[in-house]
Design an enzyme around this catalytic site. Structure first.
Site, short mmCIF file in Angstrom:
data_model
loop_
_atom_site.label_atom_id
_atom_site.label_comp_id
_atom_site.label_asym_id
_atom_site.label_seq_id
_atom_site.Cartn_x
_atom_site.Cartn_y
_atom_site.Cartn_z
N HIS A 95 57.44 19.53 2.15
CA HIS A 95 56.38 20.39 1.64
C HIS A 95 56.93 21.81 1.52
O HIS A 95 57.93 22.16 2.15
CB HIS A 95 55.17 20.36 2.56
CG HIS A 95 54.40 19.08 2.47
ND1 HIS A 95 53.75 18.53 3.55
CD2 HIS A 95 54.17 18.25 1.43
CE1 HIS A 95 53.15 17.41 3.16
NE2 HIS A 95 53.40 17.22 1.88
N LYS B 238 60.54 23.41 3.33
CA LYS B 238 61.77 23.22 2.58
C LYS B 238 62.97 23.87 3.28
O LYS B 238 64.05 23.29 3.34
CB LYS B 238 61.62 23.71 1.14
CG LYS B 238 60.74 22.80 0.31
CD LYS B 238 60.75 23.17 -1.14
CE LYS B 238 59.72 22.47 -1.97
NZ LYS B 238 59.39 21.10 -1.70
N THR C 235 62.35 14.44 -4.02
CA THR C 235 61.34 14.92 -4.96
C THR C 235 61.87 16.17 -5.64
O THR C 235 62.81 16.81 -5.16
CB THR C 235 60.01 15.17 -4.23
OG1 THR C 235 60.25 15.97 -3.08
CG2 THR C 235 59.36 13.86 -3.82
N GLY C 236 61.26 16.54 -6.75
CA GLY C 236 61.75 17.57 -7.65
C GLY C 236 62.34 18.82 -7.07
O GLY C 236 63.56 19.04 -7.13
N THR C 237 61.53 19.68 -6.51
CA THR C 237 62.00 20.97 -6.04
C THR C 237 62.91 20.83 -4.82
O THR C 237 63.91 21.52 -4.71
CB THR C 237 60.80 21.89 -5.69
OG1 THR C 237 59.91 21.91 -6.80
CG2 THR C 237 61.26 23.29 -5.38
N THR C 238 62.59 19.92 -3.94
CA THR C 238 63.42 19.71 -2.75
C THR C 238 64.81 19.27 -3.16
O THR C 238 65.81 19.80 -2.67
CB THR C 238 62.77 18.66 -1.82
OG1 THR C 238 61.46 19.10 -1.46
CG2 THR C 238 63.60 18.46 -0.57
N SER D 283 57.93 15.98 -8.72
CA SER D 283 57.45 16.64 -7.51
C SER D 283 56.38 15.75 -6.88
O SER D 283 55.78 14.89 -7.55
CB SER D 283 56.88 18.02 -7.83
OG SER D 283 55.68 17.91 -8.55
N GLY D 284 56.13 15.94 -5.59
CA GLY D 284 55.18 15.10 -4.87
C GLY D 284 53.82 14.99 -5.53
O GLY D 284 53.33 13.89 -5.79
N ASP E 165 56.33 11.25 -4.66
CA ASP E 165 56.20 10.48 -3.41
C ASP E 165 56.04 9.00 -3.73
O ASP E 165 56.62 8.14 -3.06
CB ASP E 165 54.98 10.95 -2.60
CG ASP E 165 55.09 12.39 -2.15
OD1 ASP E 165 56.21 12.92 -2.04
OD2 ASP E 165 54.03 13.00 -1.90
N ASP F 262 54.12 19.66 6.21
CA ASP F 262 53.43 20.85 6.71
C ASP F 262 52.04 20.42 7.16
O ASP F 262 51.14 20.25 6.34
CB ASP F 262 53.34 21.90 5.60
CG ASP F 262 52.57 23.13 6.03
OD1 ASP F 262 52.20 23.24 7.22
OD2 ASP F 262 52.34 24.01 5.17
N HIS G 182 47.75 16.02 -2.63
CA HIS G 182 48.21 14.65 -2.83
C HIS G 182 48.36 13.91 -1.50
O HIS G 182 49.17 13.00 -1.36
CB HIS G 182 49.52 14.64 -3.61
CG HIS G 182 50.66 15.31 -2.89
ND1 HIS G 182 50.68 16.65 -2.61
CD2 HIS G 182 51.80 14.81 -2.39
CE1 HIS G 182 51.79 16.94 -1.96
NE2 HIS G 182 52.49 15.84 -1.82
N ASP H 46 48.81 10.17 -1.38
CA ASP H 46 50.15 9.71 -1.74
C ASP H 46 51.09 9.81 -0.54
O ASP H 46 51.94 8.94 -0.33
CB ASP H 46 50.72 10.53 -2.89
CG ASP H 46 49.95 10.36 -4.18
OD1 ASP H 46 49.22 9.37 -4.32
OD2 ASP H 46 50.06 11.25 -5.05
N ARG I 243 52.87 4.76 5.02
CA ARG I 243 52.47 3.36 5.21
C ARG I 243 53.57 2.40 4.72
O ARG I 243 53.89 1.41 5.38
CB ARG I 243 51.16 3.07 4.47
CG ARG I 243 50.67 1.65 4.63
CD ARG I 243 49.35 1.42 3.85
NE ARG I 243 49.01 0.03 3.87
CZ ARG I 243 49.55 -0.90 3.07
NH1 ARG I 243 50.44 -0.57 2.15
NH2 ARG I 243 49.18 -2.17 3.16
#
Length: 120
Positions: free
Chosen positions: A9, A13, A35-38, A55-56, A61, A81, A88, A91, A97
């Protein structure tokens, strides 16, 4: 070889980046997805190649969840976070899960990540 998933999150990051940097020898041995930015941040700052998904909030995700269901993920580093509402969140819960269903280790904070990384 199975992949390692890297997700964080926004407010976490920097924590994930620092953790990966500290353990770069281990992470450099695995194909990485994120995911995108990470993923972009890890590639730009640390020079590690990361296959980036959306991105999430836009489905990233869930894309990584599909990799878990297909037995392509070794472990997940998802620094969450807990103090900020996430639009989301369903997600996020679905991803956790799937890790439980498919017996994939997931770290949602640095302490758990340290325990997981010691095995590699």
């Amino acid at each position: 070889m199975k992949k390692v998933a890297l997700i964080a999150h926004d407010k976490k990051k920097d924590n994930l980046l620092e953790f990966v940097k500290k353990n770069i020898e281990i992470f450099s041995r695995f194909p990485l997805v994120g995911t995108g930015t990470t993923g972009k941040l890890i590639t730009e700052v640390l020079g590690l190649e990361v296959k980036r998904y959306k991105s999430g909030p836009l489905g990233g995700d869930q894309q990584i969840g599909a990799l878990i269901a297909e037995d392509e993920i070794e472990f997940v580093m998802f620094f969450r976070d807990p103090l900020t509402s996430q639009p989301h969140e369903p997600d996020v819960q679905a991803l956790i899960r799937l890790c439980d269903v498919h017996n994939v280790a997931i770290a949602t904070n640095t302490s758990t990540a340290e325990l997981i990384i010691r095995n590699f």
